[in-house]
Design a protein around this motif. Structure first.
Motif, PDB file in Angstrom:
ATOM      1  N   LEU A   5       5.597   3.489 -12.090  1.00 38.05           N
ATOM      2  CA  LEU A   5       6.545   3.528 -11.766  1.00 38.05           C
ATOM      3  C   LEU A   5       7.563   3.034 -13.105  1.00 38.05           C
ATOM      4  O   LEU A   5       8.782   3.237 -13.239  1.00 38.05           O
ATOM      5  CB  LEU A   5       6.757   2.401 -10.620  1.00 38.05           C
ATOM      6  N   GLU A   6       7.305   2.047 -13.792  1.00 38.18           N
ATOM      7  CA  GLU A   6       7.990   1.763 -14.919  1.00 38.18           C
ATOM      8  C   GLU A   6       8.234   2.884 -15.870  1.00 38.18           C
ATOM      9  O   GLU A   6       9.131   2.883 -16.175  1.00 38.18           O
ATOM     10  CB  GLU A   6       7.075   0.456 -15.764  1.00 38.18           C
ATOM     11  N   GLN A  24       0.889  -1.110  -0.081  1.00 40.16           N
ATOM     12  CA  GLN A  24       0.341  -0.175  -0.043  1.00 40.16           C
ATOM     13  C   GLN A  24       0.893   1.256  -0.243  1.00 40.16           C
ATOM     14  O   GLN A  24       0.285   2.413  -0.573  1.00 40.16           O
ATOM     15  CB  GLN A  24      -0.969  -0.088   1.088  1.00 40.16           C
ATOM     16  N   VAL A  25       2.090   1.216   0.318  1.00 39.39           N
ATOM     17  CA  VAL A  25       3.192   2.399   0.718  1.00 39.39           C
ATOM     18  C   VAL A  25       4.094   2.181  -0.594  1.00 39.39           C
ATOM     19  O   VAL A  25       4.935   3.284  -0.552  1.00 39.39           O
ATOM     20  CB  VAL A  25       3.525   2.660   1.946  1.00 39.39           C
ATOM     21  N   ARG A  26       4.104   1.142  -1.218  1.00 39.33           N
ATOM     22  CA  ARG A  26       5.139   1.097  -2.185  1.00 39.33           C
ATOM     23  C   ARG A  26       5.603   2.053  -3.167  1.00 39.33           C
ATOM     24  O   ARG A  26       6.782   2.338  -3.517  1.00 39.33           O
ATOM     25  CB  ARG A  26       4.981  -0.229  -2.854  1.00 39.33           C
ATOM     26  N   TYR A  27       4.387   2.546  -3.650  1.00 35.99           N
ATOM     27  CA  TYR A  27       4.456   3.455  -4.894  1.00 35.99           C
ATOM     28  C   TYR A  27       5.437   4.750  -4.320  1.00 35.99           C
ATOM     29  O   TYR A  27       6.333   5.150  -5.219  1.00 35.99           O
ATOM     30  CB  TYR A  27       3.313   4.009  -5.536  1.00 35.99           C
ATOM     31  N   ALA A  55       8.835   5.762  -6.031  1.00 38.79           N
ATOM     32  CA  ALA A  55       9.056   7.072  -6.727  1.00 38.79           C
ATOM     33  C   ALA A  55      10.037   7.902  -6.095  1.00 38.79           C
ATOM     34  O   ALA A  55      10.879   8.515  -6.984  1.00 38.79           O
ATOM     35  CB  ALA A  55       7.647   7.813  -6.753  1.00 38.79           C
ATOM     36  N   THR A  56      10.077   7.925  -4.936  1.00 39.68           N
ATOM     37  CA  THR A  56      11.258   8.752  -4.215  1.00 39.68           C
ATOM     38  C   THR A  56      12.747   8.395  -4.691  1.00 39.68           C
ATOM     39  O   THR A  56      13.579   9.023  -4.906  1.00 39.68           O
ATOM     40  CB  THR A  56      11.074   8.833  -2.871  1.00 39.68           C
ATOM     41  N   ALA A  57      12.896   6.842  -4.590  1.00 41.27           N
ATOM     42  CA  ALA A  57      13.779   6.488  -4.793  1.00 41.27           C
ATOM     43  C   ALA A  57      14.457   6.608  -6.523  1.00 41.27           C
ATOM     44  O   ALA A  57      15.809   6.837  -6.699  1.00 41.27           O
ATOM     45  CB  ALA A  57      14.222   4.796  -4.641  1.00 41.27           C
TER      46      ALA A  57
END
Length: 297
Positions: A92-93, A60-63, A67-69
């Motif tokens: 993300l892709e 749920q918090v992965r995006y 995106a930050t990385a």
């Protein structure tokens, strides 16, 4: 820095001479002795020298983390499932492509010892049908993990997507969902059990039995009936059996994932296969819901 990070990621990184654990981040869990630790990913990226980030958070918090990385120019390894939604993963892709960094949507079960032999063996066969039985005890494998019962946590599809990652790898043709029944506890937002029927373009079926209420012996089996006999993958893909042959090799799932990630970074490419995730999304989209008794951890 939760259970999967400590059980699988840290040993795999430590065993690979080409990788160094440079820093860790977690808002609640402690780090590793002798390794810089930060409460947030933003602090880690600002202060630690890293080339890549492995994200082991809940989906749920992965995006936001990914995106930050990516914005910081880091290569990103995504634990499965790669996100909470298909749209997030597609976004993300695109971000990774624009930034020129590697994005790896990992499927650890595909790296079980029997999977590639199964794929090769099935390639020359006429498939008559298949069955997945993936039954385990949620209290043993996911104790106290409330996020897994929330929307986006996938429920029983958290392990079930492992089976689908194998099926979509070994089956010679694309699979699509024909029907599904999802069993949701009265007090939870995600299913505790599910029955699926998948088919390919020829009409050949693979059925799937998922259940998190299993006690005693755990079951992670895939069987495929062919014109050359039956293929069986058991113990989550570690044991490969066909007529006249059985193989059981050592566990190499996460070491295999990290080798693949390093290869992708070296080649300057990404690997974002969403076929298993798409089938899960289809099950939620098309599946019938039934309410079952409440579940208490």
């Amino acid at each position: 820095m939760g259970k999967i990070a400590r059980d699988q990621h840290l040993p795999a990184i430590a065993a690979d001479a080409g990788l160094v654990l440079a820093a860790t981040s977690s808002p609640n869990s402690p780090g590793v002795e002798g390794v810089p630790h930060f409460r947030t990913l933003e602090a880690l990226l600002a202060e630690a020298e890293v080339d890549a980030v492995a994200l082991c958070s809940s989906p749920q918090v992965r995006y936001g983390l990914a995106a930050t990385a990516i914005a910081a120019g880091k290569h990103v390894f995504l634990e499965k499932p790669p996100g909470a939604t298909l749209s997030e993963v597609a976004a993300l892709e695109a971000l990774a492509g624009a930034a020129g960094v590697t994005l790896f949507a990992s499927w650890h079960s595909r790296y079980a010892a029997g999977v590639e032999p199964a794929r090769a063996w099935l390639a020359g066969k006429r498939i008559l049908g298949g069955r997945i039985v993936w039954r385990e005890d949620v209290r043993h494998w996911h104790p106290g993990q409330a996020w897994i019962w929330e929307a986006g946590g996938l429920g029983v599809f958290d392990p079930g997507i492992n089976a689908l990652s194998i099926a979509t790898r070994i089956w010679p043709r694309p699979l699509f969902l024909e029907s599904a029944t999802l069993s949701l506890p009265a007090n939870r937002a995600a299913p505790i059990a599910a029955d699926l029927t998948l088919r390919d373009a020829t009409g050949t079926a693979m059925t799937m039995d998922l259940d998190w209420r299993q006690t005693g012996t755990q079951t992670w089996d895939i069987t495929v009936e062919t014109d050359g006999g039956m293929l069986a993958l058991s113990s989550g893909g570690a044991v490969f059996t066909v007529p006249g042959e059985t193989r059981h090799d050592e566990d190499r799932e996460y070491p295999g994932l990290y080798r693949r990630f390093a290869e992708l970074v070296e080649a300057g490419t990404s690997d974002v296969d969403i076929a298993p995730f798409r089938l899960v999304a289809d099950a939620f989209l098309r599946g019938q819901r039934e309410t079952v008794e409440a579940f208490e951890d």
